[in-house]
Design an enzyme around this catalytic site. Structure first.
Site, mmCIF file in Angstrom:
data_model
loop_
_atom_site.group_PDB
_atom_site.id
_atom_site.type_symbol
_atom_site.label_atom_id
_atom_site.label_comp_id
_atom_site.label_asym_id
_atom_site.label_seq_id
_atom_site.Cartn_x
_atom_site.Cartn_y
_atom_site.Cartn_z
ATOM 1 N N CYS A 87 -5.121 12.563 11.043
ATOM 2 C CA CYS A 87 -4.910 12.874 9.631
ATOM 3 C C CYS A 87 -6.107 13.622 9.050
ATOM 4 O O CYS A 87 -5.951 14.525 8.229
ATOM 5 C CB CYS A 87 -4.641 11.594 8.842
ATOM 6 N N HIS B 220 1.722 9.633 9.534
ATOM 7 C CA HIS B 220 1.029 8.828 8.535
ATOM 8 C C HIS B 220 1.212 9.461 7.161
ATOM 9 O O HIS B 220 1.561 10.641 7.036
ATOM 10 C CB HIS B 220 -0.454 8.723 8.877
ATOM 11 N N CYS C 248 -7.158 8.452 9.702
ATOM 12 C CA CYS C 248 -7.445 8.396 11.133
ATOM 13 C C CYS C 248 -7.897 9.781 11.582
ATOM 14 O O CYS C 248 -7.967 10.720 10.780
ATOM 15 C CB CYS C 248 -6.205 7.943 11.910
ATOM 16 N N GLU D 289 -12.844 -6.412 4.153
ATOM 17 C CA GLU D 289 -13.444 -5.786 5.336
ATOM 18 C C GLU D 289 -12.496 -5.836 6.528
ATOM 19 O O GLU D 289 -12.334 -4.849 7.250
ATOM 20 C CB GLU D 289 -14.761 -6.477 5.695
ATOM 21 N N GLU E 71 -0.936 10.422 4.969
ATOM 22 C CA GLU E 71 -1.810 11.571 4.723
ATOM 23 C C GLU E 71 -1.258 12.840 5.364
ATOM 24 O O GLU E 71 -1.208 13.908 4.743
ATOM 25 C CB GLU E 71 -3.223 11.306 5.256
#
Length: 236
Positions: free
Chosen positions: A132, A99, A129, A65, A101
């Site tokens: 992206c 990034h 994000c 997490e 992606e």
């Protein structure tokens, strides 16, 4: 969740670029051209037909997490075009200006979209994000024959309203978004991961782990269900 850091490295400890001294020697033309070439290299690494080191996969894809220290995104992709054309690869970003992606959907995927229907499955260490996600949505809207599945290990800053809206945006654009399960981890391990190589006492290389011996961490399934519940709430 760990934040994605897009800041480039400063030129000195004070963060201010230094001017060259007046009496600095001229840099040879060949060396200058080489330096310029290195500076222009993209801030992400594209590895075609290769595999991720096992230790890197186990750390970056772990579905905890609170992902402290996991500030790098790994994206494994499978592109299927036609009946017998299948392409594999992975991208790894350094969080400088692009990034993984964005790099994939802007620079890698377009080469496969020249003609016909394309099916793409991406296994990513964390969800995209806002920027992206916008890039993914644009790609889907521009390419109606593209079928995309995005399978992620963790949700990136899912508490933020902008992130939640971005995830809804890519699903409304046609992306099938879901969390990774045990079977997905095993698939990625078998198809995208290589054993770590270490040196023995004689200085010879040897495998640190066997390729097929993926050992799930204790709370993998529990964490997967936790993220599935959060994603379901977001996409309602």
């Amino acid at each position: 969740m760990a934040e994605r850091n897009n800041n480039s490295k400063p030129n000195n400890k004070n963060g201010e670029p230094k001017d060259p001294p007046n009496n600095a020697e001229e840099v040879p033309e060949e060396e200058s051209a080489k330096k310029k070439e290195l500076e222009e290299l993209p801030p992400f690494e594209v590895v075609e037909g290769s595999r991720i080191p096992a230790s890197s996969f186990m750390f970056q894809f772990k579905n905890v997490e609170y992902s402290s220290g996991r500030n790098k995104t790994l994206l494994c992709y499978k592109v299927e075009r036609g009946e017998d054309q299948v392409f594999h690869g992975y991208l790894e970003d350094e969080h400088v200006s692009a990034h993984a992606e964005e790099a994939f959907f802007s620079n890698v995927l377009p080469q496969f979209l020249s003609s016909g229907a394309v099916s793409v499955t991406c296994y990513v260490s964390s969800s995209p994000c806002v920027n992206c996600a916008a890039c993914i949505a644009r790609c889907l809207r521009r390419n109606k024959t593209l079928k995309l599945r995005l399978v992620v290990a963790r949700l990136f800053q899912w508490e933020e309203s902008e992130i939640r809206g971005a995830l809804r945006g890519i699903t409304s654009a046609g992306c099938q978004l879901r969390m990774m399960k045990s079977a997905d981890y095993l698939y990625v391990w078998q198809n995208f991961v290589e054993p770590d190589i270490v040196l023995n006492e004689e200085g010879e290389s040897e495998q640190k782990s066997e390729q097929g011996a993926f050992i799930p961490w204790e709370d993998l399934d529990e964490n997967s269900r936790y993220y599935e519940e959060k994603l379901s709430e977001i996409l309602r």
